[in-house]
Scaffold this motif. Structure first.
Motif, short mmCIF file in Angstrom:
data_model
loop_
_atom_site.label_atom_id
_atom_site.label_comp_id
_atom_site.label_asym_id
_atom_site.label_seq_id
_atom_site.Cartn_x
_atom_site.Cartn_y
_atom_site.Cartn_z
N THR A 14 0.83 -1.20 0.00
CA THR A 14 0.00 0.00 0.00
C THR A 14 0.87 1.25 0.00
OG1 THR A 14 -0.15 0.06 2.42
CG2 THR A 14 -1.87 -1.17 1.25
N ALA A 15 0.30 2.35 -0.50
CA ALA A 15 1.01 3.63 -0.59
C ALA A 15 2.39 3.44 -1.19
CB ALA A 15 1.07 4.31 0.78
N THR A 58 -5.91 3.14 -4.91
CA THR A 58 -6.51 2.89 -3.60
C THR A 58 -7.11 4.17 -3.05
OG1 THR A 58 -4.37 3.25 -2.51
CG2 THR A 58 -4.96 0.96 -3.04
N ARG A 60 -7.71 6.98 -0.02
CA ARG A 60 -6.84 7.61 0.97
C ARG A 60 -7.01 6.89 2.31
NH1 ARG A 60 -4.33 11.76 -1.00
NH2 ARG A 60 -5.17 12.86 -2.78
N THR A 61 -5.96 6.89 3.09
CA THR A 61 -5.94 6.18 4.37
C THR A 61 -7.15 6.49 5.25
OG1 THR A 61 -3.54 6.09 4.35
CG2 THR A 61 -4.60 5.83 6.48
N HIS A 62 -7.52 7.75 5.34
CA HIS A 62 -8.59 8.12 6.26
C HIS A 62 -9.97 8.11 5.62
CE1 HIS A 62 -5.87 8.72 9.54
NE2 HIS A 62 -5.09 9.44 8.75
N TYR A 66 -11.62 2.79 3.34
CA TYR A 66 -10.25 2.35 3.07
C TYR A 66 -10.03 0.87 3.37
CZ TYR A 66 -5.13 2.21 3.28
OH TYR A 66 -3.81 1.90 3.08
N VAL A 67 -10.34 0.44 4.58
CA VAL A 67 -10.10 -0.95 4.96
C VAL A 67 -10.96 -1.89 4.12
CG1 VAL A 67 -10.32 -2.65 6.83
CG2 VAL A 67 -9.28 -0.41 7.28
N PRO A 84 2.13 -2.42 4.57
CA PRO A 84 1.90 -0.96 4.63
C PRO A 84 3.23 -0.23 4.62
CG PRO A 84 1.58 -1.95 6.80
CD PRO A 84 1.90 -3.07 5.85
N ASP A 89 -1.12 4.62 7.96
CA ASP A 89 -1.75 3.31 7.76
C ASP A 89 -1.60 2.38 8.97
OD1 ASP A 89 -2.56 3.94 5.21
OD2 ASP A 89 -1.29 2.45 4.21
N LEU A 93 -4.46 -0.29 10.07
CA LEU A 93 -4.29 -1.68 9.64
C LEU A 93 -3.99 -2.61 10.80
CD1 LEU A 93 -2.47 -1.10 6.25
CD2 LEU A 93 -4.88 -1.65 6.66
#
Length: 155
Positions: A14-15, A58, A60-62, A66-67, A84, A89, A93
């Protein structure tokens, strides 16, 4: 590059951003095990996406989804390992790792408590010191006086 057959060696990073060497290293290991590397990022032009077998956009984390979005990727692509790469994250996660585990995917992450500690430099020092690891002294502002501080400091 076409994705290899789905299997236990599929990895999701991710990211991914500019982490081209990281994606390449996982690709080498995954390919040796007949797996594929999926790299995700919010930026479709992230350089590391070009190094993956499959590039994914993907959330954004927030983002509230996301999950759930990552869980969908894991399930659809039979991902066995989620890696991650950014601090934001980690807490999210770590809290969701059981949901990934239920799909047969391990998240390369510590426990939620350890992540919380590690994201706080001062608390990390206190925990390590209590465990017998030598750490530099540290202080948190505000300080009553600077008179007791050593002559040389890292700030």
């Amino acid at each position: 590059m076409e994705p290899r057959r789905h299997g236990a060696a599929n990895v999701l990073i991710t990211a991914a951003g500019r982490r081209t060497s990281l994606v390449e290293a996982f690709a080498t290991a995954a390919h040796a095990r007949d797996g594929s590397v999926y790299a995700g990022d919010v930026d479709a032009l992230a350089p590391a996406l070009l190094m993956a077998d499959v590039a994914l956009r993907t959330l954004r984390t927030h983002d509230p989804g996301y999950v759930a979005d990552l869980l969908d990727v894991v399930e659809r692509h039979d991902v066995a390992l989620l890696v991650p790469t950014i601090d934001p994250d980690l807490s999210i996660l770590a809290e969701a790792r059981d949901a990934f585990g239920a799909l047969g995917c391990q998240v390369a992450i510590s426990t939620p408590d350890f992540v919380r500690i590690a994201l706080d430099k001062h608390e990390t020092g206190q925990v390590f010191s209590a465990a017998g690891v030598r750490v530099p002294r540290s202080w948190l502002p505000p300080l009553d006086s600077v008179a007791g501080l050593p002559e040389r400091l890292f700030v």
